[in-house]
Design a protein around this motif. Structure first.
Motif, PDB file in Angstrom:
ATOM      1  N   VAL A 161      -9.491  -1.894  -0.193  1.00 36.97           N
ATOM      2  CA  VAL A 161      -8.380  -1.445   0.643  1.00 36.97           C
ATOM      3  C   VAL A 161      -8.888  -1.055   2.030  1.00 36.97           C
ATOM      4  N   ALA A 162      -7.934  -1.027   2.925  1.00 33.96           N
ATOM      5  CA  ALA A 162      -8.175  -0.461   4.253  1.00 33.96           C
ATOM      6  C   ALA A 162      -7.564   0.935   4.276  1.00 33.96           C
ATOM      7  N   VAL A 208      -2.807   5.789   5.873  1.00 37.24           N
ATOM      8  CA  VAL A 208      -2.267   4.568   5.260  1.00 37.24           C
ATOM      9  C   VAL A 208      -3.368   3.889   4.456  1.00 37.24           C
ATOM     10  N   VAL A 209      -3.072   3.555   3.218  1.00 40.05           N
ATOM     11  CA  VAL A 209      -3.999   2.811   2.364  1.00 40.05           C
ATOM     12  C   VAL A 209      -3.332   1.480   2.019  1.00 40.05           C
ATOM     13  N   GLN A 210      -3.968   0.366   2.427  1.00 38.55           N
ATOM     14  CA  GLN A 210      -3.385  -0.962   2.231  1.00 38.55           C
ATOM     15  C   GLN A 210      -4.397  -1.900   1.600  1.00 38.55           C
ATOM     16  N   GLY A 229       0.828  -1.206   0.000  1.00 41.51           N
ATOM     17  CA  GLY A 229       0.000   0.000   0.000  1.00 41.51           C
ATOM     18  C   GLY A 229       0.852   1.240   0.000  1.00 41.51           C
ATOM     19  N   PHE A 230       0.234   2.362   0.333  1.00 39.82           N
ATOM     20  CA  PHE A 230       0.949   3.631   0.323  1.00 39.82           C
ATOM     21  C   PHE A 230       0.517   4.481   1.513  1.00 39.82           C
ATOM     22  N   LEU A 251     -12.597  -0.052   6.323  1.00 39.62           N
ATOM     23  CA  LEU A 251     -12.212  -1.305   5.672  1.00 39.62           C
ATOM     24  C   LEU A 251     -13.057  -1.561   4.426  1.00 39.62           C
ATOM     25  N   ASP A 252     -12.490  -2.392   3.535  1.00 35.48           N
ATOM     26  CA  ASP A 252     -13.179  -2.806   2.313  1.00 35.48           C
ATOM     27  C   ASP A 252     -13.662  -1.605   1.491  1.00 35.48           C
TER      28      ASP A 252
END
Length: 900
Positions: free
Chosen positions: A129-130, A196-198, A53-54, A153-154
Motif C-alpha cells: 500500500v501507499a 490515506v492508505v491505498q 483504500g481507507f 510507498l510499497d
C-alpha cells in the motif's frame, strides 16, 4: 473493498469516526479527512478509477497527539510572526524538531492502532500500500501544500503500516511544512492530519498531468509528464520525464520534450494515450471547477488510474470576460497590460483602492480595465490590432517597461492579433456604447467626451505660458497646493453618511482642476528636452542629455527626501535621539512616536515632517495603504539608515549638490559645442535646457497633489470604519478598505459585512505572497513573457535595460518591501519595482537594480536625477541576486556582473 469497516470498537463516535472507506467518504468535512482524501473521495464518487483504500481521520491524530504539542505549536506561531526569539538556540527548526520527537516517542492509542490494523486486514493484510498524509490545510484552492507532508510507498504488513502512519503524523512538523504554513498564513494549531492508505498500482507508466500550463498559465493547454514505472519518481524529481504539451480541446500535441539521458529513447506513452490523458484531465477539471495537478498511473493491462488530484494554486487569476465576448460561443483572445507594474507596484491593490482608481479612470477616457489578482490591467487588444496602435506600442512600450517591449514582437506575430483596418477607433466607440457611464461619472455631470475635449482645449494655451514665464508657472503650480488643502475640508460634526458622500465626490471636484494647475509646467519641460535633443543632432549623442536631468530643482519628492535627511542630521546631533534611533527597530520607534514618547527633539522633528508629508505612503496610489502619519515605520527606519552615513561625501545633500553642478557643467559644454556650429542654434539650445532645469522637476507635483487628495479620503474612510466597527458591522476600522462605496452604504444601514471582508482579505493575503506578476496577460491566462521565455534558450547572463549611466561596485541588498528596510550607504539596492515611497532609500544607495521598468519608469527617472547607476527590467533579479553578494552595476550597458 467492503465499506463496512470497524466502527464500534475502533471508532471514536458515529459522527467522528477513526476510519472511513475512500469509496464512502461522501460529504465528510475537510477538517475530518484532509484535502487529499476529500478529493480522492470525490473522484471515486464521480466514477473515476482510483485505487481502493481507507482514510484514518484527523480524530486519530488528535487522540495520538502527545501532551506539549500545543505549546510547541504556539511557540512556532510566535516565531513565525516575529514575536518570538528567532536567534540563538531557539529557531523554528529546533522547535519543529522537538515536535517530531514528541510524536515519534509517544505511544499510539490502542483504539487507533486497532482501527488501522482492522482496515488494512480488510484490504487483504499483505497487500502493498501507499501511506500518504492528508492535511486539513492541503490541496486547497489557494494553497496546495504539495510535498510538504510525507508519503510512503510499497508498505507491506500491519506493523509497517502503523509505523508509516506515525511517520506521516510526524511529517506535519517537518521544517519545510512549518515554513510553508508560516509563509501562507496558517497557524500551527489550526491544522490536523488524516492519513490515506491505498493499494499500490503496479505501474508500467506513470506521471503527472496539469490541466493548465503551470509555466505559462495557459488554460487551454494540458501538460503531461511521463516516465516508465512509479509516478513517485516523477513527482520527487528522481527522473527526468518525457514532457508533452497538448491543446486540450483538440488533443493536438504541440511540443514534445524527451526526458532521460538517451536522446533517441522512445516515449513512454503513445499519442493515443496522451490524448486519453488530456481528455481525462479535462473531465477532472470540470468536476472540481478549477485547473488540476493530477497524478496518474497506467497498469500492465493498460488501465489508467488516478492516485491524486489537487488544484494548481500558482496560476495567475483570469481576467473577467469582455462584455462583447460574453455572448459568443468562442470569445476572441484578448491582451492585457499590467498598469499596476507601470506605477511601480508589484503588490495587490485593496478593493477600495481599485474602486477609487475606477472613479479616476472614468474621468480619463474609454479604455477597458480589468482587475485580476487585485491588480489593474488595461485591454490593449484594439491597439494591437491597429497599424497605428502597433507603431505606438513599438515606440513607447520599451521605454516604459523594457521586458514588455522585448516580448511585444511575439504578440505582433501571433495570428490571433492580426491588424484589422480601423479596429482601434471602432473598438473604442463600440466599447463606449456598450459600457455606458458608471454611476459616479454620471452624478458628476457631463460626458467623458466633452470633459476630455474641454480639458484638452484648456491645457493648450496653458502649455504656452510656462515657456515664457517659468517662474510664474512655478508659483502658480505650488500655490495650487494651498488652495487644494483649503478645499479638502469637511465641516464638523459630520455623520458617517455625510463623510461617505464627501469622500466619493472629492475626486470629481478636484482632479480636472489639479491637472490644469500642475501638468503644463512639467510637460513643457520635457517638450523642451525633446527640442534640445533635436538641436543637438550631429553635435552630441542623446545620452549626454541625461546629465542635464540630474539634481533637478522643484521636485517635490526630492525635496521630501532631502528634508528627511536634514531631519536625520538634527536627530543625530542630539545624543539621546541618536541612541534611540540606532538601537531600536522601526516598529518600536513608530510606537514611541505615536505615543508621544520619542526624545523631545526627535518627536518634534518627526511631527513637523509628517505635517507636510504624512499623507504619503509606500504604494500610495492605493487608497487602502496606511499613510505615514498613522504608520511612520518606514520614515523612522530611513532616519536610522541615514544616521549610519559616516562619510561626509556620501551625505545626500552633498551628492545632490554635485549632481546639480554636473548638470550645469554639461549645459555649458553642450552650448559651447553648439556655438561652434551656429550661435543662434546655441542660444536656442541654452534656452531649451534652462527651461528643462526650471520646469521638468515639477513632474512629481501632480501625483503629490493627487496623493494629498487620497490621503484625505483615506482619513475620512477610517473615521467611517471606526463607526462601523463600533456597531459590529465590521471587525476593525481598516476593514473599510476591503469594501466599495455601495457596500459601505449598505453597512451604514446595519448590514453585517464580516463575511465579505474576510473573503477579500483572504484573497488579498494570497496575492501579497505572489512574486511573479504577468506584465502582459492573455484572456486565456497566458503570461506572455513566460511563454516567450519557455521557448527561448536559457541565458546565464544578468542584464536588463540601461536606465542611468555610471558604474558602482558594492554589496547587494535585496529589499522586497521598503518599510523597515535597512540599507547601508553604498549598497546596491535590488528591488522588484519602486514608487515614490522607496526614494528615501535612493539617497544612500550605490546603485539601483529593478525587476520592472524601462527608461521612463519612476525608478529610472529618479535614479538619473540622483545620479546613481541603474539597470531596470532585470528578470528575477530579487531571486538571482542575493544579499551580501558583491556586484558591479553598469548603468550604461545594462549589466550586473558578480565579483569574486
Amino acid at each position: 473493498m467492503d465499506s463496512a469497516l470497524p466502527s464500534a470498537s475502533a471508532n471514536a463516535s458515529a459522527d467522528k469516526p477513526l476510519v472511513l472507506d475512500l469509496g464512502g467518504i461522501g460529504d465528510a468535512p475537510l477538517r475530518l479527512i484532509g484535502g487529499k482524501a476529500l478529493n480522492l473521495g470525490k473522484l471515486l464518487a464521480a466514477g473515476f478509477s482510483v485505487p481502493h483504500g481507507f482514510c484514518l481521520t484527523t480524530v486519530a491524530y488528535e487522540l495520538a497527539a502527545p501532551p506539549g504539542l500545543d505549546a510547541l505549536a504556539a511557540e512556532l506561531d510566535a516565531l513565525g510572526s516575529g514575536a518570538g526569539e528567532a536567534s540563538g538556540t531557539v529557531t523554528a527548526g529546533t522547535v519543529a524538531g522537538r515536535a517530531r520527537a514528541l510524536i515519534a516517542e509517544a505511544p499510539i492509542p490502542h483504539a487507533v492502532d486497532a482501527a488501522v490494523r482492522a482496515a488494512y486486514a480488510e484490504m487483504g493484510g499483505t497487500l502493498p500500500v501507499a501511506v500518504r498524509s492528508s492535511a486539513t490545510a492541503e490541496d486547497l484552492p489557494f494553497a496546495s501544500f504539495a510535498g510538504q507532508q510525507d508519503s510512503y510507498l510499497d508498505v507491506v504488513g500491519a506493523d509497517a503500516v502503523v509505523e508509516a502512519v506515525r511517520r506521516c503524523w510526524a511529517s506535519l512538523w517537518s521544517d519545510r511544512a512549518v515554513a510553508y504554513r508560516s509563509a501562507n498564513g496558517f497557524g500551527n494549531n489550526d491544522v490536523g492530519l488524516a492519513v490515506v492508505v491505498q493499494a499500490m498500482i503496479d505501474a508500467a507508466t506513470a506521471g503527472v498531468l496539469f490541466t493548465a500550463n503551470p509555466v505559462t498559465g495557459t488554460r487551454t493547454e494540458t501538460v503531461v509528464n511521463a516516465s516508465p514505472g512509479s509516478g513517485q519518481a516523477v513527482v520527487s524529481g528522481a527522473v527526468n520525464p518525457d514532457q508533452f504539451v497538448l491543446e486540450t480541446a483538440s488533443g493536438r500535441i504541440q511540443r514534445r520534450t524527451p526526458g532521460g539521458t538517451e536522446p533517441r529513447r522512445s516515449p513512454g506513452v503513445s499519442d493515443q494515450r496522451l490524448q486519453e490523458l488530456a481528455a481525462l484531465g479535462d473531465a477532472v477539471q470540470r468536476l472540481f471547477g478549477a485547473p488540476q495537478d493530477i497524478e496518474w498511473a497506467v497498469d500492465a493491462g493498460g488501465k489508467v488510474w488516478l492516485t491524486q488530484s489537487r488544484p494548481i494554486t500558482t496560476l495567475y487569476p483570469l481576467p473577467e470576460a469582455a462584455p462583447d465576448d460574453a455572448a459568443g460561443a468562442a470569445p476572441a483572445t484578448r491582451v492585457y497590460l499590467c498598469g499596476t507594474l507601470f506605477q511601480g507596484l508589484t503588490r495587490p491593490i485593496t478593493p477600495m483602492g481599485l474602486a477609487v482608481l475606477e472613479l479616476m479612470r472614468n474621468n480619463k477616457g474609454h479604455w477597458r480595465y480589468v482587475n485580476p489578482g487585485l491588480r489593474m490591467y488595461v485591454d490593449l487588444t484594439a491597439v494591437l490590432r491597429s497599424k497605428s496602435g502597433r507603431a505606438y506600442l513599438l515606440r513607447m512600450l520599451p521605454l516604459a517597461d523594457g521586458r514588455s517591449g522585448a516580448v511585444l514582437p511575439a504578440l505582433l506575430e501571433d495570428p490571433r492579433f492580426g491588424v484589422i483596418k480601423h479596429r482601434f477607433l471602432q473598438s473604442l466607440r463600440q466599447g463606449r456604447a456598450k459600457r455606458g457611464l458608471p454611476r459616479p461619472a454620471r452624478r458628476a455631470g457631463g460626458t467623458e467626451n466633452s470633459a476630455s475635449l474641454g480639458l484638452f482645449l484648456q491645457l493648450l494655451p496653458a502649455m504656452v505660458r510656462p515657456a515664457f514665464r517659468p517662474a510664474a508657472e512655478l508659483r502658480r503650480a505650488k500655490s495650487y497646493g494651498k488652495q487644494l488643502e483649503s478645499w479638502l475640508h469637511l465641516a464638523e460634526p459630520a455623520s458617517p453618511a455625510q463623510r461617505l458622500e464627501y469622500t466619493e465626490q472629492i475626486l470629481s471636484r478636484t482632479v480636472n482642476g489639479l491637472i490644469q494647475a500642475t501638468l503644463p509646467g512639467p510637460s513643457v519641460g520635457y517638450i523642451m528636452l525633446a527640442v534640445a535633443r533635436r538641436l543637438l543632432r550631429g553635435i552630441a549623442p542623446p545620452r549626454e542629455l541625461e546629465a542635464v536631468l540630474r539634481g533637478l530643482p522643484h521636485n517635490i519628492t526630492t525635496e521630501m527626501d532631502l528634508e528627511l535627511w536634514h531631519l536625520a542630521v538634527s536627530i543625530g546631533d542630539d545624543p539621546v535621539s541618536r541612541e534611540e534611533f540606532l538601537t531600536k527597530r522601526p516598529e518600536e520607534l513608530s510606537a514611541g512616536y505615536l505615543a508621544g514618547q520619542l526624545p523631545p527633539q526627535a518627536q518634534a522633528g518627526v511631527r513637523g515632517f509628517l505635517a507636510r508629508y504624512g499623507h504619503r505612503a509606500v504604494a500610495e496610489i492605493d487608497l487602502g495603504m496606511p499613510r505615514w502619519s498613522e504608520q511612520p515605520d518606514h520614515i523612522l527606519g530611513m532616519i536610522s539608515n541615514y544616521l549610519r552615513v559616516e562619510d561626509p561625501e556620501q551625505a545626500p545633500d552633498r551628492q545632490f549638490a554635485r549632481a546639480a553642478e554636473l548638470a550645469e557643467d554639461r549645459i555649458r559644454s553642450l552650448v559651447d559645442r553648439t556655438r561652434v556650429r551656429n550661435p543662434w542654434r546655441a542660444r536656442a539650445l541654452e534656452l531649451s535646457l534652462r527651461r528643462v532645469r526650471q520646469l521638468a522637476g515639477l513632474r512629481e507635483l501632480p501625483k503629490f497633489y493627487i496623493v494629498l487628495v487620497l490621503g484625505e479620503m483615506h482619513r475620512q474612510l477610517l473615521r467611517i470604519g471606526a463607526d462601523l466597527a463600533s456597531t459590529g458591522v465590521i471587525a476593525a476600522a481598516e476593514d473599510v478598505f476591503f469594501l466599495d462605496f455601495d457596500e459601505l452604504r449598505v453597512g451604514l444601514r446595519g448590514a453585517d459585512l464580516h463575511g465579505i471582508v474576510a473573503d477579500r482579505r483572504r484573497l488579498y493575503d494570497i496575492e501579497l505572497r505572489r512574486r511573479r506578476i504577468p506584465r502582459l496577460l492573455l484572456s486565456d491566462g497566458t503570461d506572455v513573457e513566460a511563454a516567450v521565455m519557455a521557448k527561448a534558450p536559457a541565458s546565464g547572463g544578468l542584464a536588463g535595460t540601461p536606465a542611468s549611466a555610471g558604474t558602482a561596485t558594492g554589496r547587494v541588498r535585496v529589499i522586497l518591501n521598503p518599510v523597515g528596510a535597512h540599507l547601508e550607504p553604498g549598497e546596491i539596492l535590488v528591488a522588484p519595482s519602486t514608487d515614490p515611497g522607496w526614494t528615501p532609500l535612493f539617497l544612500t544607495a550605490g546603485a539601483l537594480v529593478m525587476e520592472m521598468g524601462g527608461v521612463i519608469s519612476h525608478g529610472a527617472v529618479v535614479a538619473r536625477e540622483y545620479g546613481i547607476p541603474a539597470v531596470v527590467g532585470v528578470p528575477d533579479a530579487t531571486t538571482r541576486l542575493r544579499t551580501g553578494q558583491t556586484v558591479t552595476v553598469d548603468g550604461a550597458s545594462g549589466t550586473i556582473r558578480t565579483e569574486p
